[in-house]
Scaffold this motif. Sequence first.
Motif, PDB file in Angstrom:
ATOM      1  N   HIS A  27     -63.843   5.135  32.773  1.00  0.00           N
ATOM      2  CA  HIS A  27     -62.843   4.402  33.147  1.00  0.00           C
ATOM      3  C   HIS A  27     -62.838   2.920  33.862  1.00  0.00           C
ATOM      4  O   HIS A  27     -62.132   2.131  34.075  1.00  0.00           O
ATOM      5  CB  HIS A  27     -61.893   5.480  34.378  1.00  0.00           C
ATOM      6  N   LEU A  28     -64.077   2.863  34.621  1.00  0.00           N
ATOM      7  CA  LEU A  28     -64.343   1.576  35.149  1.00  0.00           C
ATOM      8  C   LEU A  28     -64.761   0.668  34.150  1.00  0.00           C
ATOM      9  O   LEU A  28     -64.555  -0.766  34.439  1.00  0.00           O
ATOM     10  CB  LEU A  28     -65.646   1.757  36.081  1.00  0.00           C
TER      11      LEU A  28
ATOM     12  N   ALA B 137     -63.736  -4.771  43.693  1.00  0.00           N
ATOM     13  CA  ALA B 137     -64.403  -3.707  44.276  1.00  0.00           C
ATOM     14  C   ALA B 137     -64.786  -2.717  43.135  1.00  0.00           C
ATOM     15  O   ALA B 137     -65.875  -1.957  43.141  1.00  0.00           O
ATOM     16  CB  ALA B 137     -63.672  -2.840  45.493  1.00  0.00           C
ATOM     17  N   LEU B 138     -64.074  -2.345  42.252  1.00  0.00           N
ATOM     18  CA  LEU B 138     -64.212  -1.492  41.004  1.00  0.00           C
ATOM     19  C   LEU B 138     -65.427  -2.373  40.065  1.00  0.00           C
ATOM     20  O   LEU B 138     -66.125  -1.163  39.541  1.00  0.00           O
ATOM     21  CB  LEU B 138     -62.832  -1.180  40.293  1.00  0.00           C
TER      22      LEU B 138
ATOM     23  N   ALA C  49     -56.400  -1.893  28.753  1.00  0.00           N
ATOM     24  CA  ALA C  49     -57.095  -2.270  29.917  1.00  0.00           C
ATOM     25  C   ALA C  49     -56.279  -1.679  31.325  1.00  0.00           C
ATOM     26  O   ALA C  49     -55.146  -1.905  31.263  1.00  0.00           O
ATOM     27  CB  ALA C  49     -57.237  -3.782  30.113  1.00  0.00           C
ATOM     28  N   VAL C  50     -57.249  -1.474  32.171  1.00  0.00           N
ATOM     29  CA  VAL C  50     -56.549  -0.919  33.551  1.00  0.00           C
ATOM     30  C   VAL C  50     -56.267  -2.301  34.336  1.00  0.00           C
ATOM     31  O   VAL C  50     -56.840  -3.158  34.340  1.00  0.00           O
ATOM     32  CB  VAL C  50     -57.797  -0.125  34.364  1.00  0.00           C
ATOM     33  N   ALA C  51     -55.009  -2.083  34.846  1.00  0.00           N
ATOM     34  CA  ALA C  51     -54.493  -3.227  35.454  1.00  0.00           C
ATOM     35  C   ALA C  51     -55.288  -3.570  36.860  1.00  0.00           C
ATOM     36  O   ALA C  51     -55.777  -2.517  37.322  1.00  0.00           O
ATOM     37  CB  ALA C  51     -53.050  -3.000  35.852  1.00  0.00           C
TER      38      ALA C  51
ATOM     39  N   LYS D 123     -61.409  -8.202  35.634  1.00  0.00           N
ATOM     40  CA  LYS D 123     -61.831  -9.012  36.369  1.00  0.00           C
ATOM     41  C   LYS D 123     -60.680  -9.352  37.273  1.00  0.00           C
ATOM     42  O   LYS D 123     -59.514  -9.577  36.904  1.00  0.00           O
ATOM     43  CB  LYS D 123     -62.705  -9.891  35.991  1.00  0.00           C
ATOM     44  N   PRO D 124     -60.847 -10.088  38.549  1.00  0.00           N
ATOM     45  CA  PRO D 124     -59.665 -10.688  39.222  1.00  0.00           C
ATOM     46  C   PRO D 124     -59.051 -11.616  38.513  1.00  0.00           C
ATOM     47  O   PRO D 124     -59.574 -12.489  37.763  1.00  0.00           O
ATOM     48  CB  PRO D 124     -60.491 -11.196  40.281  1.00  0.00           C
TER      49      PRO D 124
END
Length: 571
Positions: free
Chosen positions: A100-101, A87-88, A569-571, A106-107
């Motif tokens: 931040h996005l 979704a992000l 990286a954002v988890a 990715k999944p």
Amino acid sequence: MWYLEIKHFCPRTPVILVGCQLDLRYADLEAVNRARRPLSRPIKPGDILPPESGREVAKELGIPYYETSVFDQFGIKDIFDNAIRAALISRRHLQFWKSHLRRVQKPLLQAPFLPPKAPPPLIKIPECPAKNRDGPKQLLETPLCADVMFIVQEHVHLYAHRIYLSTSSSKFFDLFQMDFSDESQCLVVTERHGRDQLMRTLSLDTEEDVMVLPNLSPCSLRASKSDGTLKMLSFSGMHRRTRLSLASWSKAFYSIHKENVINPVTGTPALMTIVKMDHSIHHGPFSAVLRFLYTGELDEKEKDLMKIAQIAEILEVFDLRMMVENIMNNEGFMNQEITKAFHVRKANRIKECLAKNNFTDVVFRLDDGTINAHKPLLISSCDWMAALFGGSFMESANDEVSFPNTSRVCMQAVLEYLYTNQLSPMADLDPMELIALANRLCLPRLIALTEQYAVSELLKASKDGQDIDGEVLTYLELAQFHNANQLAAWCLHHICTHYNRICANYRKEIKSKSPENQEYFEKHRWPPVWYLKEEDHYQRVKKEREKEDVVLNKHHSRRRWCFWSTSPAVA
């Protein structure tokens, strides 16, 4: 099915493909169907999709694929975390200016689920068969192989067996230990004076003592002046008798001798010990005493409890006297503990008689020697033995029985089980040989006890660091052939849970097994084949993604300004 509709109405909504109920791949579908609602459609093995089917659909649609199991709590967090990531990432295309996005991954890939090992099957010991519980009582009522005949009140004949009486009463043990087979020798039983008038001893007088009392019969009982030592007497032919008077040694017995008597069941003559009881002992109470000596039980509804207690006192059966006292005091519930203690004590005495060959009446001829046994005990605890010795077989009249392909240790273990209903571990005992013999004798409980013993020995050897895989492979088909189904199930479980290691070391032995066993191996092997394929695919794709990340990082590092700082990286 719904993908086209979703893309039509929600074209910008990210989609994730989820496979549910992963636990059904290794679950017992029969148990699952039984637990479901009665009218629900049963789940068939063909309804369970392999992991590659889900991956193919996800690849065709261009979306990530995950598997979950609520039962095992697997993959649930992966679904929600990666749904948030998807979704992000979708929002990042619309709001690209939000920094931040840009750091959202990715999944991620999902590691395959390793099913838990199936627990090893438990060895269940069946309850003691009714034959072993009721066998002694039935043997008393139908006296096959009887070797004792009691004469009560001059005309009532009761048949019994020395081994049952001797192991239940020390008085009968002393009585049947007397040697009166030689007519030229006679035992004179004397009474030892002391505080306890019930305790007696055997003694023989000298020839001088006999000459002092010329009117005394050579075989009669009288008080002796000796110290209780045994002496031998010889008489001329006119005084030879095999009848012993026992009135002074015990008030219960009048005389004892041996004689050929027709067995009331088989109708064949047999040498029996004839014991004539005192006139004061009645048939009913004495029969109740005999039933106690065989079964260790006393019916609370018995008549003449006082007479039973008197006979128990004379024969020194103190357990029976205590049971009578409990019944008269309305405390019959305490007799259960007395019965348990009686059986434990009787089992120890039987094992002692087996070790010392006391009162044996049959010899088993084995491959490495002979072993003596007792027909009454065998008949009361084994239907096979009852048919052998009580039927029309030739062995029923013989004192020797041949058992080919049987060792002495194995037969010793079988006899101890038949006598005590327990298996005593012995040195050099081969479990498979014992299982084969127990299967021949139709003893399922002994098979189960031997299976338990074999499994415990294998586990003990495994803990000590020994290789048991070859022995398990040997046990498998032998156990299946001899109806040791629990041991066979344990061997199958061990082979399946260590399949890769056993295949590497014993490939020829695995290939030589029956098609049914090989099919079972392939179906229940651990780790399963689908997991191994998924693990290979996961490692391969993981390496490809790592390479892509390395290339992407190099590409971004070239375009990076000097005042930029790296951020995780954002988890």
